[in-house]
Design a protein around this motif. Structure first.
Motif, PDB file in Angstrom:
ATOM      1  N   THR A   1       0.954  -1.019  -0.199  1.00  0.00           N
ATOM      2  CA  THR A   1      -0.090   0.183  -0.094  1.00  0.00           C
ATOM      3  C   THR A   1       0.507   1.350   0.350  1.00  0.00           C
ATOM      4  O   THR A   1       2.128   1.748   0.626  1.00  0.00           O
ATOM      5  CB  THR A   1      -0.447  -0.023   1.213  1.00  0.00           C
ATOM      6  N   ILE A   2       0.607   2.602  -0.889  1.00  0.00           N
ATOM      7  CA  ILE A   2       1.379   3.571  -0.848  1.00  0.00           C
ATOM      8  C   ILE A   2       1.486   4.156   0.035  1.00  0.00           C
ATOM      9  O   ILE A   2       3.009   4.424   0.694  1.00  0.00           O
ATOM     10  CB  ILE A   2       1.211   4.270  -1.948  1.00  0.00           C
ATOM     11  N   ASN A   3       0.104   4.272   1.127  1.00  0.00           N
ATOM     12  CA  ASN A   3       0.219   4.678   1.825  1.00  0.00           C
ATOM     13  C   ASN A   3       1.554   4.332   3.196  1.00  0.00           C
ATOM     14  O   ASN A   3       0.121   3.302   3.700  1.00  0.00           O
ATOM     15  CB  ASN A   3      -1.377   5.874   2.156  1.00  0.00           C
ATOM     16  N   PRO A   4       2.186   5.009   3.874  1.00  0.00           N
ATOM     17  CA  PRO A   4       2.550   3.414   4.885  1.00  0.00           C
ATOM     18  C   PRO A   4       1.609   4.102   6.411  1.00  0.00           C
ATOM     19  O   PRO A   4       1.420   3.314   6.666  1.00  0.00           O
ATOM     20  CB  PRO A   4       3.779   4.544   5.659  1.00  0.00           C
ATOM     21  N   ALA A   5       0.170   5.083   6.409  1.00  0.00           N
ATOM     22  CA  ALA A   5       0.466   5.415   6.857  1.00  0.00           C
ATOM     23  C   ALA A   5      -0.912   3.918   6.986  1.00  0.00           C
ATOM     24  O   ALA A   5      -1.785   3.456   8.346  1.00  0.00           O
ATOM     25  CB  ALA A   5      -1.098   6.108   7.720  1.00  0.00           C
ATOM     26  N   LYS A   6      -1.600   3.926   6.015  1.00  0.00           N
ATOM     27  CA  LYS A   6      -2.201   2.616   5.654  1.00  0.00           C
ATOM     28  C   LYS A   6      -1.972   1.449   5.894  1.00  0.00           C
ATOM     29  O   LYS A   6      -2.987   0.063   5.172  1.00  0.00           O
ATOM     30  CB  LYS A   6      -2.982   3.269   4.618  1.00  0.00           C
ATOM     31  N   ARG A   7      -0.901   1.052   5.731  1.00  0.00           N
ATOM     32  CA  ARG A   7      -0.014   0.154   4.664  1.00  0.00           C
ATOM     33  C   ARG A   7      -0.314  -1.045   6.663  1.00  0.00           C
ATOM     34  O   ARG A   7      -0.052  -0.616   7.404  1.00  0.00           O
ATOM     35  CB  ARG A   7       1.305   0.087   5.114  1.00  0.00           C
ATOM     36  N   ILE A   8      -0.448  -2.592   5.979  1.00  0.00           N
ATOM     37  CA  ILE A   8      -0.838  -3.223   7.147  1.00  0.00           C
ATOM     38  C   ILE A   8       0.766  -3.436   8.040  1.00  0.00           C
ATOM     39  O   ILE A   8       1.810  -2.940   8.128  1.00  0.00           O
ATOM     40  CB  ILE A   8      -0.884  -5.129   6.770  1.00  0.00           C
ATOM     41  N   THR A   9       0.323  -3.584   9.235  1.00  0.00           N
ATOM     42  CA  THR A   9       1.497  -3.461  10.213  1.00  0.00           C
ATOM     43  C   THR A   9       2.279  -5.119  10.423  1.00  0.00           C
ATOM     44  O   THR A   9       1.410  -6.112   9.698  1.00  0.00           O
ATOM     45  CB  THR A   9       1.041  -3.494  11.663  1.00  0.00           C
ATOM     46  N   ALA A  10       2.974  -4.869  10.884  1.00  0.00           N
ATOM     47  CA  ALA A  10       3.781  -6.866  11.279  1.00  0.00           C
ATOM     48  C   ALA A  10       2.553  -7.310  11.601  1.00  0.00           C
ATOM     49  O   ALA A  10       2.179  -8.528  11.654  1.00  0.00           O
ATOM     50  CB  ALA A  10       5.218  -6.508  11.856  1.00  0.00           C
ATOM     51  N   SER A  11       2.027  -6.674  13.310  1.00  0.00           N
ATOM     52  CA  SER A  11       1.311  -7.424  13.796  1.00  0.00           C
ATOM     53  C   SER A  11      -0.402  -7.534  13.015  1.00  0.00           C
ATOM     54  O   SER A  11      -0.630  -8.870  13.083  1.00  0.00           O
ATOM     55  CB  SER A  11       0.768  -7.268  15.141  1.00  0.00           C
ATOM     56  N   GLU A  12      -0.812  -7.478  12.675  1.00  0.00           N
ATOM     57  CA  GLU A  12      -2.054  -7.301  12.015  1.00  0.00           C
ATOM     58  C   GLU A  12      -1.563  -8.469  10.793  1.00  0.00           C
ATOM     59  O   GLU A  12      -2.696  -8.979  10.273  1.00  0.00           O
ATOM     60  CB  GLU A  12      -2.238  -5.696  11.222  1.00  0.00           C
ATOM     61  N   ALA A  13      -0.479  -8.343   9.828  1.00  0.00           N
ATOM     62  CA  ALA A  13      -0.137  -8.718   9.417  1.00  0.00           C
ATOM     63  C   ALA A  13      -0.230 -10.693   9.523  1.00  0.00           C
ATOM     64  O   ALA A  13      -0.155 -11.894   8.792  1.00  0.00           O
ATOM     65  CB  ALA A  13       1.782  -8.650   8.179  1.00  0.00           C
ATOM     66  N   LEU A  14       0.501 -11.134  10.854  1.00  0.00           N
ATOM     67  CA  LEU A  14       0.214 -12.232  11.511  1.00  0.00           C
ATOM     68  C   LEU A  14      -1.152 -13.169  11.902  1.00  0.00           C
ATOM     69  O   LEU A  14      -0.719 -13.799  11.520  1.00  0.00           O
ATOM     70  CB  LEU A  14       1.496 -12.157  12.568  1.00  0.00           C
ATOM     71  N   LYS A  15      -1.804 -11.940  11.913  1.00  0.00           N
ATOM     72  CA  LYS A  15      -3.565 -12.335  11.983  1.00  0.00           C
ATOM     73  C   LYS A  15      -4.154 -12.369  10.902  1.00  0.00           C
ATOM     74  O   LYS A  15      -5.594 -12.399  10.468  1.00  0.00           O
ATOM     75  CB  LYS A  15      -3.944 -11.140  12.828  1.00  0.00           C
TER      76      LYS A  15
END
Length: 314
Positions: free
Chosen positions: A123-137
């Protein structure tokens, strides 16, 4: 911790045994941050894995690593990177625009949940990019019985081996071809195996060798002049041999990357007078590597008399 240079080459296995732990290597660009802090770290990383915010020179933090993870995941699934172009400017334009695709030929066997995770990572916008903890879920990661642990694994290993083999082959080929300034040969070698004989035969000419030799001698001479200018604290002589678009970190390693000679001049006027400068420097055995038409790098052995009149070599 923001790594800033995540790429397949920096992912290592602790051993060859099954289920070996994965290790992360090369923390040369890594920076420690507090919480979601996003300071400006400078233009750091490897071309194909740089995030849009780094290319825009915007404040950047942990999201840059998630972007790089998205690029790595894409490579693991289909053996090629999402952003690819031999021209670096066009490559950076692709990344800034987030211009990647899922070509049907490669992606028909990849389930939609995997594509969804990549989309969230890239996702281009870093504020809207998935985080590490979200990716693991994410469903593709956490639903082990039906998704990530059961599907794609062998295919991914095969894809990664092919990608890695091409990456290792590409470096030596380009280095060899660039050194002889035979760019068309390099391109044909990378595109088709049967171009090796044809391209190699056309790369050796006396005129080309003489031209390369002359350029290397010229680069050595300019390097000597630069060293002499630094030794003498002569900024005007230094400026004469430098590209006016030179960049520098202001202050070093912590500040913004600035263009121009102003910060270099600051060093000449403030830092150099306080240092113990060598009285004289002679370049011994210079090794010049031509990177492209307008760039080269040198390995130098220098000999000089220090402030006490003792000869030194480095």
């Amino acid at each position: 911790m923001v790594h800033q240079d995540l790429k397949p080459e920096n992912l290592l296995l602790a051993s060859k045994s099954k289920g070996a732990a994965m290790k992360l290597a090369d923390f040369g660009l890594a920076t420690e941050v507090q919480g979601d802090q996003q300071p400006w770290f400078g233009f750091a990383g490897t071309s194909g894995y740089l995030s849009p915010e780094v290319l825009h020179k915007d404040p950047s933090g942990k999201p840059v690593d998630m972007w790089a993870c998205g690029v790595i995941l894409y490579i693991l699934l289909v053996e090629c990177p999402p952003f690819r172009d031999e021209n670096q400017h066009r490559l950076y334009q692709q990344i800034k625009a987030g211009a990647y695709a899922f070509p049907s030929l490669e992606w028909n066997m990849v389930i939609p949940k995997a594509k969804d995770l990549i989309n969230k990572m890239l996702t281009i916008n870093p504020a809207k990019r998935i985080t590490a903890s979200e990716a693991l879920k994410h469903p593709w990661i956490c639903q082990h019985s039906t998704v990530a642990s059961m599907m794609h694994r062998q295919e991914s290993i095969g894809c990664f081996k092919k990608f890695n083999a091409r990456r290792k082959l590409k470096g030596p080929i380009l280095a060899t071809m660039v050194a002889t300034r035979n760019f068309s040969a390099a391109k044909s070698l990378l595109k088709k195996p049967n171009g090796v004989k044809e391209s190699t035969e056309s790369s050796k000419t006396t005129i080309e060798d003489e031209d390369v030799k002359a350029r290397k001698q010229e680069i050595t001479k300019v390097t000597e002049q630069l060293i002499e200018a630094i030794n003498n604290g002569d900024f005007e002589a230094y400026r004469k041999d430098c590209d006016p678009r030179l960049t520098a970190f202001e202050p070093e390693a912590l500040g913004k990357l600035v263009e121009g000679m102003d910060f270099h001049q600051f060093y000449f006027e403030n830092a150099l007078p306080q240092s113990n400068k060598p009285i004289h420097t002679i370049i011994l055995n210079p090794h010049v590597h031509l990177v492209r038409d307008d760039a080269a790098r040198t390995a130098l052995h220098t000999q000089y008399m220090d402030g006490s009149g003792l000869p030194k070599t480095m």
